[in-house]
Design a protein around this motif. Sequence first.
Motif, PDB file in Angstrom:
ATOM      1  N   LEU A 198      -5.087   6.857  -0.769  1.00  0.00           N
ATOM      2  CA  LEU A 198      -4.489   5.563  -0.491  1.00  0.00           C
ATOM      3  C   LEU A 198      -4.683   4.653  -1.702  1.00  0.00           C
ATOM      4  O   LEU A 198      -5.752   4.634  -2.311  1.00  0.00           O
ATOM      5  N   TRP A 199      -3.643   3.870  -2.077  1.00  0.00           N
ATOM      6  CA  TRP A 199      -3.761   2.943  -3.205  1.00  0.00           C
ATOM      7  C   TRP A 199      -2.831   1.759  -3.019  1.00  0.00           C
ATOM      8  O   TRP A 199      -1.884   1.792  -2.222  1.00  0.00           O
ATOM      9  N   HIS A 200      -3.097   0.706  -3.782  1.00  0.00           N
ATOM     10  CA  HIS A 200      -2.256  -0.487  -3.773  1.00  0.00           C
ATOM     11  C   HIS A 200      -1.570  -0.582  -5.136  1.00  0.00           C
ATOM     12  O   HIS A 200      -2.183  -0.299  -6.171  1.00  0.00           O
ATOM     13  N   MET A 207       0.838  -1.196   0.000  1.00  0.00           N
ATOM     14  CA  MET A 207       0.000   0.000   0.000  1.00  0.00           C
ATOM     15  C   MET A 207       0.872   1.245   0.000  1.00  0.00           C
ATOM     16  O   MET A 207       1.931   1.279   0.623  1.00  0.00           O
ATOM     17  N   GLN A 208       0.415   2.276  -0.694  1.00  0.00           N
ATOM     18  CA  GLN A 208       1.081   3.572  -0.679  1.00  0.00           C
ATOM     19  C   GLN A 208       0.035   4.645  -0.414  1.00  0.00           C
ATOM     20  O   GLN A 208      -1.178   4.423  -0.616  1.00  0.00           O
ATOM     21  N   SER A 209       0.507   5.788   0.027  1.00  0.00           N
ATOM     22  CA  SER A 209      -0.462   6.825   0.376  1.00  0.00           C
ATOM     23  C   SER A 209       0.156   8.207   0.340  1.00  0.00           C
ATOM     24  O   SER A 209       1.380   8.374   0.347  1.00  0.00           O
ATOM     25  N   THR A 210      -0.745   9.182   0.291  1.00  0.00           N
ATOM     26  CA  THR A 210      -0.402  10.583   0.533  1.00  0.00           C
ATOM     27  C   THR A 210      -1.232  11.013   1.740  1.00  0.00           C
ATOM     28  O   THR A 210      -1.864  10.174   2.393  1.00  0.00           O
ATOM     29  N   THR A 211      -1.263  12.278   1.996  1.00  0.00           N
ATOM     30  CA  THR A 211      -2.026  12.754   3.152  1.00  0.00           C
ATOM     31  C   THR A 211      -3.494  12.360   3.071  1.00  0.00           C
ATOM     32  O   THR A 211      -4.101  11.965   4.066  1.00  0.00           O
ATOM     33  N   ASN A 212      -4.055  12.430   1.875  1.00  0.00           N
ATOM     34  CA  ASN A 212      -5.503  12.238   1.737  1.00  0.00           C
ATOM     35  C   ASN A 212      -5.915  11.019   0.901  1.00  0.00           C
ATOM     36  O   ASN A 212      -7.106  10.701   0.834  1.00  0.00           O
ATOM     37  N   TYR A 223      -2.419   4.724 -10.888  1.00  0.00           N
ATOM     38  CA  TYR A 223      -3.092   3.716 -10.079  1.00  0.00           C
ATOM     39  C   TYR A 223      -4.504   4.182  -9.725  1.00  0.00           C
ATOM     40  O   TYR A 223      -4.803   5.382  -9.683  1.00  0.00           O
ATOM     41  N   LYS A 224      -5.344   3.190  -9.440  1.00  0.00           N
ATOM     42  CA  LYS A 224      -6.670   3.503  -8.900  1.00  0.00           C
ATOM     43  C   LYS A 224      -6.530   3.680  -7.391  1.00  0.00           C
ATOM     44  O   LYS A 224      -5.963   2.819  -6.703  1.00  0.00           O
ATOM     45  N   ALA A 225      -7.029   4.783  -6.864  1.00  0.00           N
ATOM     46  CA  ALA A 225      -6.864   5.097  -5.438  1.00  0.00           C
ATOM     47  C   ALA A 225      -8.199   5.532  -4.836  1.00  0.00           C
ATOM     48  O   ALA A 225      -9.202   5.680  -5.548  1.00  0.00           O
ATOM     49  N   ARG A 226      -8.172   5.726  -3.517  1.00  0.00           N
ATOM     50  CA  ARG A 226      -9.377   6.174  -2.809  1.00  0.00           C
ATOM     51  C   ARG A 226      -9.053   7.308  -1.850  1.00  0.00           C
ATOM     52  O   ARG A 226      -7.962   7.371  -1.285  1.00  0.00           O
ATOM     53  N   VAL A 247      -4.414   8.225  -9.401  1.00  0.00           N
ATOM     54  CA  VAL A 247      -3.214   8.949  -8.971  1.00  0.00           C
ATOM     55  C   VAL A 247      -2.078   8.633  -9.934  1.00  0.00           C
ATOM     56  O   VAL A 247      -1.854   7.483 -10.299  1.00  0.00           O
ATOM     57  N   LYS A 248      -1.397   9.678 -10.347  1.00  0.00           N
ATOM     58  CA  LYS A 248      -0.246   9.526 -11.237  1.00  0.00           C
ATOM     59  C   LYS A 248       1.012   9.725 -10.404  1.00  0.00           C
ATOM     60  O   LYS A 248       1.267  10.821  -9.888  1.00  0.00           O
ATOM     61  N   VAL A 249       1.791   8.643 -10.275  1.00  0.00           N
ATOM     62  CA  VAL A 249       2.990   8.654  -9.436  1.00  0.00           C
ATOM     63  C   VAL A 249       4.213   8.682 -10.342  1.00  0.00           C
ATOM     64  O   VAL A 249       4.390   7.799 -11.185  1.00  0.00           O
ATOM     65  N   PHE A 250       5.060   9.681 -10.170  1.00  0.00           N
ATOM     66  CA  PHE A 250       6.226   9.849 -11.037  1.00  0.00           C
ATOM     67  C   PHE A 250       7.392   8.998 -10.536  1.00  0.00           C
ATOM     68  O   PHE A 250       7.620   8.868  -9.333  1.00  0.00           O
ATOM     69  N   ASN A 251       8.138   8.429 -11.482  1.00  0.00           N
ATOM     70  CA  ASN A 251       9.275   7.573 -11.127  1.00  0.00           C
ATOM     71  C   ASN A 251      10.586   8.359 -11.166  1.00  0.00           C
ATOM     72  O   ASN A 251      10.602   9.570 -11.431  1.00  0.00           O
ATOM     73  N   SER A 252      11.691   7.644 -10.941  1.00  0.00           N
ATOM     74  CA  SER A 252      12.997   8.307 -10.875  1.00  0.00           C
ATOM     75  C   SER A 252      13.394   8.937 -12.204  1.00  0.00           C
ATOM     76  O   SER A 252      14.073   9.973 -12.234  1.00  0.00           O
ATOM     77  N   ALA A 253      12.965   8.335 -13.329  1.00  0.00           N
ATOM     78  CA  ALA A 253      13.295   8.899 -14.643  1.00  0.00           C
ATOM     79  C   ALA A 253      12.695  10.285 -14.804  1.00  0.00           C
ATOM     80  O   ALA A 253      13.281  11.166 -15.449  1.00  0.00           O
ATOM     81  N   SER A 254      11.534  10.480 -14.189  1.00  0.00           N
ATOM     82  CA  SER A 254      10.885  11.791 -14.278  1.00  0.00           C
ATOM     83  C   SER A 254      11.717  12.866 -13.610  1.00  0.00           C
ATOM     84  O   SER A 254      11.793  14.007 -14.090  1.00  0.00           O
ATOM     85  N   TYR A 255      12.374  12.500 -12.496  1.00  0.00           N
ATOM     86  CA  TYR A 255      13.125  13.496 -11.734  1.00  0.00           C
ATOM     87  C   TYR A 255      14.475  13.821 -12.359  1.00  0.00           C
ATOM     88  O   TYR A 255      15.175  14.720 -11.894  1.00  0.00           O
ATOM     89  N   ARG A 256      14.843  13.064 -13.386  1.00  0.00           N
ATOM     90  CA  ARG A 256      16.067  13.406 -14.115  1.00  0.00           C
ATOM     91  C   ARG A 256      15.818  14.489 -15.155  1.00  0.00           C
ATOM     92  O   ARG A 256      16.747  15.004 -15.762  1.00  0.00           O
TER      93      ARG A 256
END
Length: 656
Positions: free
Chosen positions: A8-10, A1-6, A24-27, A37-46
């Motif tokens: 949550l998703w698997h 599971m991963q989450s932000t302040t508001n 991912y589909k989140a709630r 939710v669109k989660v950016f990976n390490s390639a994005s931060y380059r």
Amino acid sequence: MQSTTNYLWHTDDLLGQGATASVYKARNKKSGEVVAVKVFNSASYRRPPEVQEREFEVLRRLNHQNIVKLFAVEETGGSRQKVLVMEYCSSGSLLSVLEDPENTFGLPEEEFLVVLRCVVAGMNHLRENGIVHRDIKPGNIMRLVGEEGQSIYKLSDFGAARKLDDEEKFVSVYGTEEYLHPDLYERAVLRKPQQKAFGVTVDLWSIGVTLYHAATGSLPFIPFGGPRRNKEIMYRITTEKPAGAIAGTQKQENGPLEWSYGLPITCKLSMGLQNQLVPILANILEVEQTKCWGFDQFFAETSDILQRTVIHVFSLPQAVLHHVYIHAHNTITIFLEAVYEQTNVAPKHQEYLFEGHPCVLQPSLPAQHIAHTAASSPLTLFSTASDTPKGLAFRDPALDVPKFVPKVDLQADYSTAKGVLGAGYQALWLARVLLDGQALMLRGLHWVLEVLQNTCQQTLEATRTALLFLSSSLATERFSSGAGTSDVQELKEATELRSRLQTFSEVLSKCSHNVTETQRSLGCLSEELLKNWDQIHADNRSIQKIQCCLDKMHFIYKQFKKSRMRPGLSYNEEQIHKLDKVNFSHLAKRLLHVFQEECVQTYQVSLVTHGKRMRSLISSFWTELPNRELRDHHDLLIPALIRRTWSSTCRSFVTI
């Protein structure tokens, strides 16, 4: 599971994945609302920081029903990765819709128009905000279902988007290669150095490829071996494309390039819509940016289509249903000309029925006065200037059925099953269209017969009244052998009039006899049509057989789709897989046999019968009635003695 302040998703709830992010589909933790939710990976931060922030800025500026909404920008708790919280579109993307075997040969017309309307509206909002998307493709057009069950399509994935006015250019390269403008393709895919800058019209090329894909189920530019296996030929096809061509293919290795200037025969769009759409595709799939339409013209032409009313017309002479796209404010004269373009029946020869009643169209009135039609309830066009009905032109789905390879190859077997299933769904669609055509043929002729039988009855009544009047007139003293007449000229005129009235009486008697015979013929034909309705029900059983085969094939297809993701099968699973391949092939053969031997053959027989009935109807009613003789005696109505009494009757005779 991963989450932000508001939220949550698997990580198992993956909706999509790209080079720089995963979705991912989140709630929502408090409300339970489902989001993406669109989660950016390490390639994005380059990437440079300004590029990373660009997508956030673009989405914050946009607010439109045809663009995926941005709810929030948050960070994950541990890695503090940026997360875009967006609207969740539960029905996948346009690409997933097109990947459905049912849409192998493109979307139905109604759904395609929804796609066109949504894409145009979304792109218009982008241009109003000075945004260029740079990655338009079916996979970035999301679908959700509205409260009333209607499809709503939304532009998504603004990772490549940036602010760009109409006159500005950019040099960075983004996009998906099959949908890239050739200039971008040359640099991004072929890696050839060039100094070109690109403008906002590169989105138009991508829209053109996307719309072609939606209309046909396939890409417009296909080299031998596929776009990704033969990149140099792919580039050649797009850059050597002649003006006006909207597609190009290479069917043999090192073979010639073949061009298409229209949509394929397998396309489900009506010719009325194709005639409107093809010029747009030709002008946005233009390599030279100086010759390509701008967005203003694209929006004007597409809006013109979307604002038109569709009038359904079934042409009895052709035995074909037409969709006539016309503006409600256009005159009926323009509508009649549009019908002429599609049917080749001149306006002066067009007669219409609607729901069994004659439909008189006044040329000067606006088209909005035409009755509301549907594919199942069209205007019926009848014309005496008719040729042999040709019916619907179509391609036999059996020609598009791939064959399984002998060995077990999970990926290849899945692809083959998908292709066969797509051909099966095309056969089902065609079977329904052919059956609807037969029903419209019978119903249209039945209505024409009813109108003609009523006209015959009215003609008989008028003829009998006229004969009684003539008998009475000939018996009067005024038309006797000049009794009481002193003037020789008067006597001569009276004798001549008496002779002509006798001739007219004979013509009316002949007319009465012919109308009676015609009534008898029409009655026999009407009984014959009623018997043919039983055949329509039999053909409906053929459609049920095809649907039954498809249901069983679809079950096996889903098994193949699941198996292709596995590294291999156990011995028992492999034996079952082989049996499924055999059963799938048998079901496909049965389906195509029913389509060809029952649906197509019945339709072809009905076309021949329809042509004979049309010719019989025209010859019996319009040839046997002595119209010419009645017109020759029209001047008998001139004398004041009988003019008033005969005027309405004569008009009926001349009309008939």
